[in-house]
Every structure is written in C-alpha cells, then in structure tokens.
Write an enzyme that holds these catalytic residues in place. Structure first.
Site, PDB file in Angstrom:
ATOM      1  N   SER A 149      81.758  29.730   6.382  1.00 38.37           N
ATOM      2  CA  SER A 149      80.174  29.589   5.605  1.00 38.37           C
ATOM      3  C   SER A 149      80.230  28.717   5.757  1.00 38.37           C
ATOM      4  CB  SER A 149      80.988  29.616   4.292  1.00 38.37           C
ATOM      5  OG  SER A 149      81.318  31.301   3.433  1.00 38.37           O
TER       6      SER A 149
HETATM    7  N1  SAH Z   1      85.431  32.482   2.738  1.00 39.30           N
HETATM    8  C1  SAH Z   1      84.834  32.072   3.881  1.00 39.30           C
HETATM    9  C2  SAH Z   1      83.962  33.291   4.092  1.00 39.30           C
HETATM   10  C3  SAH Z   1      84.363  34.168   5.123  1.00 39.30           C
HETATM   11  S1  SAH Z   1      83.289  35.058   5.057  1.00 39.30           S
HETATM   12  C4  SAH Z   1      84.859  31.025   4.662  1.00 39.30           C
HETATM   13  O1  SAH Z   1      85.265  29.818   3.898  1.00 39.30           O
HETATM   14  O2  SAH Z   1      84.436  31.014   5.530  1.00 39.30           O
HETATM   15  C5  SAH Z   1      83.765  36.439   4.690  1.00 39.30           C
HETATM   16  C6  SAH Z   1      84.801  37.402   4.711  1.00 39.30           C
HETATM   17  O3  SAH Z   1      84.783  38.562   3.880  1.00 39.30           O
HETATM   18  C7  SAH Z   1      85.632  38.539   5.420  1.00 39.30           C
HETATM   19  O4  SAH Z   1      85.874  37.321   6.546  1.00 39.30           O
HETATM   20  C8  SAH Z   1      85.418  39.411   5.830  1.00 39.30           C
HETATM   21  O5  SAH Z   1      85.411  40.106   6.177  1.00 39.30           O
HETATM   22  C9  SAH Z   1      85.551  39.429   3.570  1.00 39.30           C
HETATM   23  N2  SAH Z   1      85.210  40.678   2.878  1.00 39.30           N
HETATM   24  C10 SAH Z   1      84.248  40.710   3.171  1.00 39.30           C
HETATM   25  N3  SAH Z   1      85.084  42.381   1.700  1.00 39.30           N
HETATM   26  C11 SAH Z   1      85.785  42.387   1.411  1.00 39.30           C
HETATM   27  C12 SAH Z   1      86.673  43.234   0.451  1.00 39.30           C
HETATM   28  N4  SAH Z   1      86.564  43.846  -0.348  1.00 39.30           N
HETATM   29  N5  SAH Z   1      88.057  42.444  -0.054  1.00 39.30           N
HETATM   30  C13 SAH Z   1      87.876  40.997   0.577  1.00 39.30           C
HETATM   31  N6  SAH Z   1      87.447  40.294   1.847  1.00 39.30           N
HETATM   32  C14 SAH Z   1      86.176  40.798   2.743  1.00 39.30           C
END
Ligand code: SAH
Length: 222
Positions: A67
């Site tokens: 993010s």
């Molecule tokens: N918190 C992260 C953001 C990653 S992007 C950061 O600090 O950069 C969002 C993430 O959510 C992705 O890795 C994706 O695989 C995950 N995701 C999507 N749907 C999900 C679900 N139902 N349960 C758990 N993770 C999920």
C-alpha cells in the site's frame, strides 16, 4: 548494492516521506513516528527499493501491491483514533508493511492473508525486523476466521462492496473497523472510500472518509 545498503539516501528520503505525510494532513504523532520507524525499502524487491519512499503502491508479486504510505498512515490513524491499542486484527497482510507499522502501536497484532506465498514473504520480513508481537495466519478474512479473538481495531486492507460482517464479532465495545468500502456505483470502477464502522452502544455506526483505490478482497485461499 543490496537492499539494506541504500543507507544514507534512504534515511533522507524516508524522513522526507514522513514530512510529506504531515503536509498531507496526517496529524497523529504516534502514527507518524511508526511510519518513520518502519523501513519501507525492506518490504519491496531490491530493484524497487529506490522508489520505496515515493507515495505510491508498488508491486510485490502475485498480482498484489504494497500500500501507498499515505493510505497506511491514514488507515492507521483512523483505526487508532487517539487511543492506545491492545489488540489489532489486519486482513490482507501482503508483504507485511502495514503489519509492521501496526506492531509499533499495538500490544498484539493478528494478520490474515489468503495467498500462502505472501504469508511466507511477510513472515520473513517481519522476523528480519524483529516484530515479535505479530501472529500471521494463512486464511480468508472475508469469512469466519474460526478464532476467538477480541480486538480494539480491525484494518481491512483490500477493497470490498460489502462489510465482512463475520469479522464484527471480534470488535470490543467501542472498537473500530477501518476498510475501503465501495458504494454500489463505485464497485465496478474499483474505487472505494475509507469507511469506519464503530461498535457504538446503540449498534454499528458507519462514517465515510477519503476516496481510495485498493486491490479487491477475494474469497478463498490461494
Ligand atoms: N497491508 C498490505 C496491503 C496488501 S494488498 C500492505 O501493507 O501493503 C491487500 C492484500 O489483501 C493482498 O495481499 C491480498 O492477497 C489480500 N487479500 C485479499 N482478499 C483477502 C482475504 N479474503 N483474506 C485475506 N487476505 C486477502
């Protein structure tokens, strides 16, 4: 040049990133200190480390992103709401960047990721930075987690058209869930608004904040 060796350049650009967050309206000093303490360049591939302190999301593999710093700071500020946090639950670990930020301002962090390879990557990143108060789980955070957990805040870091109601039972009274939520007309355009759902005495109260763009919350494991 190794990722860990960008040294002086990274220290300066990192400090500048935090100054920009302040200029962009992040007010919570506890959040700003955490953003300064967590080295974002350690969460991206070496080839991208040079851009780690730009205010943009970057690819982390498996079609996912780390993010944008402003989004991480804003969501953390909304989740904290000036309180000391005992427990926090994060849905969507990705490479573990926001997890590390949360681990600096909560006593305990639980984080759930649906992509197994990213759970492994996040575990390596968090261990290298000695974030000892984090529990990682390979699971689907859009469904029941099958855990007895009670937290002050839930941070959902993937976009959804509906509130994942199975998670609400994990919120303590007065607790807050922060998530990117689409209105019916926004969903198909892949845009959302940061939304706070608060477990208030009279029931759940919803407030909308900034417009954002997240990867989607998907069902099932991968
Ligand atoms: N918190 C992260 C953001 C990653 S992007 C950061 O600090 O950069 C969002 C993430 O959510 C992705 O890795 C994706 O695989 C995950 N995701 C999507 N749907 C999900 C679900 N139902 N349960 C758990 N993770 C999920």
């Amino acid at each position: 040049m190794g990722t860990h060796g960008i040294g002086m350049t990274s220290a300066r650009t990192h400090a500048r990133m935090v100054e920009r967050l302040r200029e962009q309206g992040i007010r919570d000093e506890v959040v700003l200190s955490a953003m300064l303490a967590v080295p974002r360049h350690r969460f991206v591939d070496e080839a991208l480390a040079i851009r780690a302190y730009d205010d943009v999301p970057l690819p982390i593999g498996h079609g996912q992103t780390i993010s944008q710093p402003w989004v991480v700071a804003r969501m953390t500020e909304l989740a904290r709401n000036g309180r000391e946090l005992d427990g926090v639950l994060e849905i969507g670990t990705g490479c573990g960047y926001q997890t590390a930020v949360l681990s600096r301002l909560a006593k305990r962090v639980w984080t759930v990721e649906r992509i197994g390879a990213l759970v492994a990557k996040a575990r390596r990143n968090l261990q290298a930075l000695k974030c000892g108060n984090v529990a990682l789980k390979h699971g689907d955070g859009s469904a029941d987690l099958g855990e007895e957990l009670s937290v002050d805040a839930i941070v959902v870091t993937a976009g959804a058209t509906h509130v994942p109601t199975a998670l609400l039972r994990h919120l303590k009274p007065g607790g807050r869930m922060v998530m990117p939520l689409s209105q019916p007309d926004e969903g198909e355009r892949g845009v959302q608004h940061l939304t706070v759902i608060e477990a208030a005495p009279g029931g759940m109260r919803e407030q909308r904040f900034d417009a954002v763009r997240f990867v989607p919350l998907l069902p099932g494991l991968a």
